[in-house]
Design a protein around this motif. Structure first.
Motif, PDB file in Angstrom:
ATOM      1  N   ARG A 195      52.291 -20.376  58.356  1.00 40.22           N
ATOM      2  CA  ARG A 195      52.922 -19.094  58.046  1.00 40.22           C
ATOM      3  C   ARG A 195      51.972 -18.298  57.155  1.00 40.22           C
ATOM      4  O   ARG A 195      51.423 -18.831  56.199  1.00 40.22           O
ATOM      5  CB  ARG A 195      54.261 -19.285  57.321  1.00 40.22           C
ATOM      6  N   PHE A 196      51.756 -17.035  57.489  1.00 38.94           N
ATOM      7  CA  PHE A 196      50.869 -16.219  56.660  1.00 38.94           C
ATOM      8  C   PHE A 196      51.295 -14.771  56.723  1.00 38.94           C
ATOM      9  O   PHE A 196      52.044 -14.345  57.613  1.00 38.94           O
ATOM     10  CB  PHE A 196      49.404 -16.374  57.109  1.00 38.94           C
ATOM     11  N   CYS A 197      50.813 -13.964  55.767  1.00 37.30           N
ATOM     12  CA  CYS A 197      51.055 -12.533  55.768  1.00 37.30           C
ATOM     13  C   CYS A 197      49.733 -11.814  55.517  1.00 37.30           C
ATOM     14  O   CYS A 197      48.855 -12.329  54.832  1.00 37.30           O
ATOM     15  CB  CYS A 197      52.106 -12.128  54.734  1.00 37.30           C
ATOM     16  N   PHE A 198      49.610 -10.627  56.090  1.00 41.18           N
ATOM     17  CA  PHE A 198      48.382  -9.845  55.979  1.00 41.18           C
ATOM     18  C   PHE A 198      48.665  -8.592  55.172  1.00 41.18           C
ATOM     19  O   PHE A 198      49.576  -7.832  55.488  1.00 41.18           O
ATOM     20  CB  PHE A 198      47.877  -9.483  57.372  1.00 41.18           C
ATOM     21  N   ARG A 234      55.540 -17.223  49.478  1.00 39.98           N
ATOM     22  CA  ARG A 234      55.191 -18.611  49.794  1.00 39.98           C
ATOM     23  C   ARG A 234      54.221 -18.730  50.960  1.00 39.98           C
ATOM     24  O   ARG A 234      53.606 -19.784  51.150  1.00 39.98           O
ATOM     25  CB  ARG A 234      56.459 -19.412  50.105  1.00 39.98           C
ATOM     26  N   ARG A 235      54.101 -17.688  51.746  1.00 38.06           N
ATOM     27  CA  ARG A 235      53.164 -17.742  52.870  1.00 38.06           C
ATOM     28  C   ARG A 235      51.728 -17.542  52.383  1.00 38.06           C
ATOM     29  O   ARG A 235      51.494 -16.898  51.369  1.00 38.06           O
ATOM     30  CB  ARG A 235      53.519 -16.666  53.899  1.00 38.06           C
ATOM     31  N   THR A 236      50.779 -18.084  53.123  1.00 43.95           N
ATOM     32  CA  THR A 236      49.364 -17.848  52.818  1.00 43.95           C
ATOM     33  C   THR A 236      49.081 -16.355  52.953  1.00 43.95           C
ATOM     34  O   THR A 236      49.542 -15.703  53.898  1.00 43.95           O
ATOM     35  CB  THR A 236      48.477 -18.660  53.775  1.00 43.95           C
ATOM     36  N   VAL A 242      44.474 -16.527  50.257  1.00 47.33           N
ATOM     37  CA  VAL A 242      45.041 -17.111  49.037  1.00 47.33           C
ATOM     38  C   VAL A 242      46.249 -17.969  49.397  1.00 47.33           C
ATOM     39  O   VAL A 242      47.101 -17.563  50.198  1.00 47.33           O
ATOM     40  CB  VAL A 242      45.466 -16.019  48.029  1.00 47.33           C
ATOM     41  N   GLU A 243      46.316 -19.128  48.789  1.00 41.61           N
ATOM     42  CA  GLU A 243      47.436 -20.040  48.994  1.00 41.61           C
ATOM     43  C   GLU A 243      48.747 -19.387  48.573  1.00 41.61           C
ATOM     44  O   GLU A 243      48.798 -18.631  47.600  1.00 41.61           O
ATOM     45  CB  GLU A 243      47.189 -21.292  48.146  1.00 41.61           C
ATOM     46  N   GLY A 244      49.821 -19.686  49.292  1.00 43.99           N
ATOM     47  CA  GLY A 244      51.129 -19.164  48.932  1.00 43.99           C
ATOM     48  C   GLY A 244      51.688 -19.857  47.697  1.00 43.99           C
ATOM     49  O   GLY A 244      51.207 -20.908  47.276  1.00 43.99           O
ATOM     50  N   ALA A 245      52.713 -19.255  47.125  1.00 43.83           N
ATOM     51  CA  ALA A 245      53.345 -19.819  45.933  1.00 43.83           C
ATOM     52  C   ALA A 245      54.091 -21.100  46.286  1.00 43.83           C
ATOM     53  O   ALA A 245      54.687 -21.213  47.359  1.00 43.83           O
ATOM     54  CB  ALA A 245      54.312 -18.811  45.316  1.00 43.83           C
TER      55      ALA A 245
END
Length: 297
Positions: free
Chosen positions: A131-134, A156-158, A222-225
């Protein structure tokens, strides 16, 4: 019959990564709209193809004015190929306006998939990719950038974003302040090019690495929380997350609901945290309008 708008991905570095269909589209399109016509000519030469149609510029400075012209071409049956300097059009590049206008006119929109700095950096980062966000480019002004990062601190997403090399050190420092210096990250520089480099480490380590200066095109991952343990959400952190969303323009009620959902706690707990934080700031800082008494959302 209307025409077709083709969004074509172009190499982010190595010209050998050009999708095979790109040359065919360049050779057959009625109109080629390019972010930089000089770079397009060099790319076409490298691919040993000559654009058969009219070549026009389509960049940030003329995007709004040129979009209606291109839509009329499409409405008249033309095949319009849109290319940007690197990667996919519309992704932090010109293209969104044209796609939206073409869709509104009922024009078919398709794509020639190609290289993506976002996905390439994500895959190379060594961080979770499920899971990631841009976030595109972060705001340039320090205050606006800090507010955006505070808003993202609980994500929480990368996280993937672009950054200019001369702003990288400051951006990493702001991330370390908002997310904590131990949060893992990767800086991907000059992807697919001769001097490609992927630097992995904590945000604190990357701040020190970037301080002397970095050159090239940059993508940061960056790593998610980490999710809080059930029942262990810190009240001050909950209040900080709500405040960050309010600074970004969100209504308090909606901000509280979102933070509660992310933290896995009741909305009442978040509301109480906001009330306590306001009370700590002294009189006149209550959660209601103009410092008046607040209400539970």
């Amino acid at each position: 019959m209307t025409g077709t708008l083709v969004l074509a991905g172009t190499p982010i570095g190595d010209v050998a990564d050009a999708p095979p269909r790109l040359a065919a589209e360049l050779a057959s399109a009625d109109v080629v709209a390019a972010e930089d016509t000089r770079r397009l000519r060099r790319l076409a030469q490298a691919l040993d193809v000559r654009p058969a149609g009219r070549v026009v510029s389509y960049f940030e400075g003329n995007e709004a004015a040129r979009t209606p012209e291109l839509v009329e071409e499409l409405a008249g049956g033309a095949r319009v190929l849109l290319v940007t300097d690197a990667g996919m059009p519309s992704v932090s590049d010109p293209g969104y306006r044209l796609v939206a206008a073409a869709v509104e006119r009922g024009v078919r929109v398709t794509a020639v998939p190609g290289p993506s700095a976002v996905l390439t950096a994500l895959a190379l980062s060594g961080l979770p990719v499920d899971r990631f966000c841009f976030e595109g480019f972060l705001p340039r002004k320090p205050g606006e950038r800090a507010a955006r990062l505070r808003e993202l601190a609980g994500e929480r997403r990368t996280l993937v974003c672009f950054e200019a090399p001369h702003r990288l050190a400051a951006a990493l420092e702001a991330m370390a302040e908002a997310f904590g210096p131990s949060r893992r990250a990767a800086v991907c520089r000059e992807l697919t090019k001769t001097y490609e480099e992927v630097r992995r480490g904590s945000l604190g380590e990357l701040v020190r690495w970037a301080a002397p200066g970095v050159r090239g095109e940059i993508t940061v991952v960056v790593e998610g929380a980490a999710p809080p343990a059930p029942g262990e959400a810190d009240a001050a952190e909950l209040a900080r997350r709500v405040a960050a969303r309010e600074e970004a323009g969100q209504r308090r009620k909606e901000a509280i609901a979102e933070v509660a959902r992310e933290a896995g706690v009741p909305k009442r707990e978040v509301f109480d945290a906001v009330v306590a934080a306001k009370a700590d700031k002294g009189p006149g800082a209550g959660p209601g309008p103009a410092g008046g008494p607040g209400r539970e959302p």
